[in-house]
Design a protein around this motif. Structure first.
Motif, PDB file in Angstrom:
ATOM      1  N   TYR A 106       0.716  -1.181   0.379  1.00  0.00           N
ATOM      2  CA  TYR A 106      -0.277   0.023  -0.100  1.00  0.00           C
ATOM      3  C   TYR A 106       1.250   0.843  -0.058  1.00  0.00           C
ATOM      4  O   TYR A 106       2.168   1.301   1.106  1.00  0.00           O
ATOM      5  N   ALA A 107       0.621   2.401  -1.292  1.00  0.00           N
ATOM      6  CA  ALA A 107       1.810   3.464  -1.301  1.00  0.00           C
ATOM      7  C   ALA A 107       0.917   4.269  -0.261  1.00  0.00           C
ATOM      8  O   ALA A 107      -0.664   4.128  -0.107  1.00  0.00           O
ATOM      9  N   PHE A 108       1.584   5.755   0.088  1.00  0.00           N
ATOM     10  CA  PHE A 108       0.928   6.746   0.778  1.00  0.00           C
ATOM     11  C   PHE A 108       1.506   7.768   0.715  1.00  0.00           C
ATOM     12  O   PHE A 108       2.912   7.467   0.349  1.00  0.00           O
ATOM     13  N   ALA A 109       0.914   8.972   0.562  1.00  0.00           N
ATOM     14  CA  ALA A 109       2.407  10.089   0.395  1.00  0.00           C
ATOM     15  C   ALA A 109       2.314  10.802   1.718  1.00  0.00           C
ATOM     16  O   ALA A 109       3.615  11.988   1.887  1.00  0.00           O
ATOM     17  N   GLY A 110       1.104  10.798   2.285  1.00  0.00           N
ATOM     18  CA  GLY A 110       1.342  12.143   3.312  1.00  0.00           C
ATOM     19  C   GLY A 110       2.912  10.841   4.835  1.00  0.00           C
ATOM     20  O   GLY A 110       3.681  10.297   4.389  1.00  0.00           O
ATOM     21  N   THR A 111       2.126  11.267   6.122  1.00  0.00           N
ATOM     22  CA  THR A 111       3.334  10.712   7.318  1.00  0.00           C
ATOM     23  C   THR A 111       2.663   9.806   7.689  1.00  0.00           C
ATOM     24  O   THR A 111       1.160   8.647   7.186  1.00  0.00           O
ATOM     25  N   ALA A 112       3.546   8.908   8.619  1.00  0.00           N
ATOM     26  CA  ALA A 112       3.417   7.611   8.614  1.00  0.00           C
ATOM     27  C   ALA A 112       2.507   7.394   9.617  1.00  0.00           C
ATOM     28  O   ALA A 112       1.358   6.325   9.617  1.00  0.00           O
ATOM     29  N   ARG A 133      -3.670  -6.000  17.377  1.00  0.00           N
ATOM     30  CA  ARG A 133      -2.115  -5.648  17.943  1.00  0.00           C
ATOM     31  C   ARG A 133      -1.899  -4.019  16.663  1.00  0.00           C
ATOM     32  O   ARG A 133      -2.079  -4.426  15.746  1.00  0.00           O
ATOM     33  N   ALA A 134      -1.540  -3.511  17.440  1.00  0.00           N
ATOM     34  CA  ALA A 134      -1.272  -2.520  16.642  1.00  0.00           C
ATOM     35  C   ALA A 134      -0.311  -1.193  16.877  1.00  0.00           C
ATOM     36  O   ALA A 134      -0.629   0.174  17.802  1.00  0.00           O
ATOM     37  N   ASP A 135       0.947  -0.885  16.874  1.00  0.00           N
ATOM     38  CA  ASP A 135       2.197  -0.857  17.403  1.00  0.00           C
ATOM     39  C   ASP A 135       2.745   0.691  16.653  1.00  0.00           C
ATOM     40  O   ASP A 135       1.576   0.546  15.491  1.00  0.00           O
ATOM     41  N   ARG A 136       3.653   0.975  16.580  1.00  0.00           N
ATOM     42  CA  ARG A 136       4.113   2.338  15.794  1.00  0.00           C
ATOM     43  C   ARG A 136       3.753   2.334  13.912  1.00  0.00           C
ATOM     44  O   ARG A 136       3.463   2.717  13.051  1.00  0.00           O
ATOM     45  N   ARG A 137       4.479   0.987  14.335  1.00  0.00           N
ATOM     46  CA  ARG A 137       4.717   0.241  12.746  1.00  0.00           C
ATOM     47  C   ARG A 137       4.053  -0.781  12.255  1.00  0.00           C
ATOM     48  O   ARG A 137       4.516  -1.036  11.150  1.00  0.00           O
ATOM     49  N   PHE A 138       3.552  -1.535  13.215  1.00  0.00           N
ATOM     50  CA  PHE A 138       3.425  -2.657  12.821  1.00  0.00           C
ATOM     51  C   PHE A 138       1.685  -2.815  12.837  1.00  0.00           C
ATOM     52  O   PHE A 138       1.832  -2.815  14.827  1.00  0.00           O
ATOM     53  N   VAL A 139       1.517  -3.924  12.082  1.00  0.00           N
ATOM     54  CA  VAL A 139      -0.297  -3.711  13.109  1.00  0.00           C
ATOM     55  C   VAL A 139      -0.803  -5.080  12.348  1.00  0.00           C
ATOM     56  O   VAL A 139      -0.804  -5.663  11.557  1.00  0.00           O
ATOM     57  N   HIS A 140      -1.377  -6.265  13.667  1.00  0.00           N
ATOM     58  CA  HIS A 140      -1.629  -7.663  12.913  1.00  0.00           C
ATOM     59  C   HIS A 140      -3.355  -7.519  13.252  1.00  0.00           C
ATOM     60  O   HIS A 140      -3.655  -6.989  14.786  1.00  0.00           O
ATOM     61  N   ALA A 141      -4.125  -7.862  12.275  1.00  0.00           N
ATOM     62  CA  ALA A 141      -5.400  -7.737  12.781  1.00  0.00           C
ATOM     63  C   ALA A 141      -5.753  -9.674  12.122  1.00  0.00           C
ATOM     64  O   ALA A 141      -5.096 -10.435  11.134  1.00  0.00           O
ATOM     65  N   THR A 142      -7.119  -9.750  12.673  1.00  0.00           N
ATOM     66  CA  THR A 142      -7.448 -11.137  12.248  1.00  0.00           C
ATOM     67  C   THR A 142      -9.105 -10.871  11.819  1.00  0.00           C
ATOM     68  O   THR A 142      -9.820 -10.355  12.124  1.00  0.00           O
ATOM     69  N   PHE A 143      -8.636 -11.705  11.162  1.00  0.00           N
ATOM     70  CA  PHE A 143     -10.432 -11.708  10.055  1.00  0.00           C
ATOM     71  C   PHE A 143     -11.329 -13.519  10.148  1.00  0.00           C
ATOM     72  O   PHE A 143     -10.485 -13.756   9.537  1.00  0.00           O
ATOM     73  N   ARG A 144     -12.684 -13.558  10.764  1.00  0.00           N
ATOM     74  CA  ARG A 144     -12.805 -15.030  11.101  1.00  0.00           C
ATOM     75  C   ARG A 144     -14.238 -14.914  10.030  1.00  0.00           C
ATOM     76  O   ARG A 144     -15.347 -14.020   9.963  1.00  0.00           O
ATOM     77  N   SER A 145     -14.082 -15.934   9.489  1.00  0.00           N
ATOM     78  CA  SER A 145     -15.047 -16.479   7.957  1.00  0.00           C
ATOM     79  C   SER A 145     -16.253 -16.844   8.855  1.00  0.00           C
ATOM     80  O   SER A 145     -16.091 -17.536  10.623  1.00  0.00           O
ATOM     81  N   THR A 146     -17.659 -16.799   8.047  1.00  0.00           N
ATOM     82  CA  THR A 146     -18.597 -17.372   9.258  1.00  0.00           C
ATOM     83  C   THR A 146     -18.816 -18.895   9.460  1.00  0.00           C
ATOM     84  O   THR A 146     -19.124 -19.424  10.580  1.00  0.00           O
ATOM     85  N   LEU A 147     -17.531 -19.987   9.185  1.00  0.00           N
ATOM     86  CA  LEU A 147     -17.183 -21.149   9.417  1.00  0.00           C
ATOM     87  C   LEU A 147     -16.855 -21.309  11.084  1.00  0.00           C
ATOM     88  O   LEU A 147     -16.323 -22.199  11.187  1.00  0.00           O
ATOM     89  N   GLY A 148     -15.900 -20.333  11.323  1.00  0.00           N
ATOM     90  CA  GLY A 148     -14.554 -20.251  11.769  1.00  0.00           C
ATOM     91  C   GLY A 148     -13.673 -20.223  11.460  1.00  0.00           C
ATOM     92  O   GLY A 148     -12.365 -20.318  12.557  1.00  0.00           O
ATOM     93  N   HIS A 160      10.062   5.741   5.096  1.00  0.00           N
ATOM     94  CA  HIS A 160      11.127   6.149   4.422  1.00  0.00           C
ATOM     95  C   HIS A 160      10.718   5.445   3.294  1.00  0.00           C
ATOM     96  O   HIS A 160      10.616   6.739   1.716  1.00  0.00           O
ATOM     97  N   ASP A 161       9.671   4.255   2.460  1.00  0.00           N
ATOM     98  CA  ASP A 161       9.818   4.193   1.654  1.00  0.00           C
ATOM     99  C   ASP A 161       8.446   4.557   1.268  1.00  0.00           C
ATOM    100  O   ASP A 161       7.689   4.505   0.143  1.00  0.00           O
ATOM    101  N   HIS A 162       7.240   4.836   2.147  1.00  0.00           N
ATOM    102  CA  HIS A 162       6.047   5.226   1.788  1.00  0.00           C
ATOM    103  C   HIS A 162       4.916   4.696   1.797  1.00  0.00           C
ATOM    104  O   HIS A 162       4.513   5.001   0.665  1.00  0.00           O
TER     105      HIS A 162
END
Length: 198
Positions: A106-112, A133-148, A160-162
């Motif tokens: 994912y690319a972005f042009a503004g701030t981190a 988990r949502a740290d300054r640079r690392f985010v972890h999310a889980t996605f659960r289906s209807t079947l679990g 630095h690479d935006h």
């Protein structure tokens, strides 16, 4: 067909059945019509037939719960994900670009910080998502289906690479039928929309 043409017979179980001869009256072309008059027996038969299916679903759910533990590590370094497994249920922006597992970051042009907020906004649009988990640079999310089934989506913000590197992988199974790739692309569109908000 006249009523006289129908011979009524009793069979074990007490149900009434009818024998109706074919147009030729008798012989090999005769047609046997079984008429079940006991709805309770039919209902009981259906319940008996469904018991193995129900048991299989319960067992599968139990096994799934046992098999859905998260990976022990999501990253090798502060800038690198652990690589995708051999199974095709994983996509990553850090995979080889010639690989079927590769997706664009994912690319972005503004701030981190602005990119991080936009990412969390995009994830929040999914009712089946939980930010683990949502740290300054690392985010972890889980996605659960209807079947679990549980998928892990991880994001590394590279100021630095935006860009935001992204990886999405199923915890169990082999094929994911493109679910992880479609989720990454849906989140990409929602991320862009969130970035465009004032």
């Amino acid at each position: 067909m006249l009523e006289a043409d129908i011979e009524r017979i009793d069979v074990p179980g007490g149900d009434l059945h009818e024998w109706a001869p074919g147009r030729d009256g008798v012989g090999t072309q005769g047609t046997l019509q079984w008429v079940f008059h006991s709805r309770q027996k039919v209902s009981m038969m259906i319940r008996i037939l469904l018991r193995p299916v129900t048991a299989a679903i319960v067992m599968a759910t139990g096994l799934l719960g046992c098999a859905s533990s998260p990976p022990s590590h999501f990253t090798r370094t502060a800038d690198d994900f652990t690589p995708c497994a051999n199974a095709p249920h994983c996509v990553s922006s850090q995979a080889d670009k010639a690989s079927a597992r590769y997706v664009e970051p994912y690319a972005f042009a503004g701030t981190a910080d602005g990119a991080r907020r936009a990412l969390l906004t995009a994830i929040d649009k999914h009712n089946n998502a939980t930010v683990e988990r949502a740290d300054r640079r690392f985010v972890h999310a889980t996605f659960r289906s209807t079947l679990g089934f549980v998928d892990d989506a991880t994001f590394l913000i590279q100021p630095h690479d935006h860009i935001i590197d992204v990886k999405s992988s199923s915890r169990v199974g082999y094929y994911d039928f493109g679910v992880n790739r479609r989720r990454v692309e849906t989140l990409r569109d929602q991320f862009k929309q969130a970035l465009a908000q004032p």
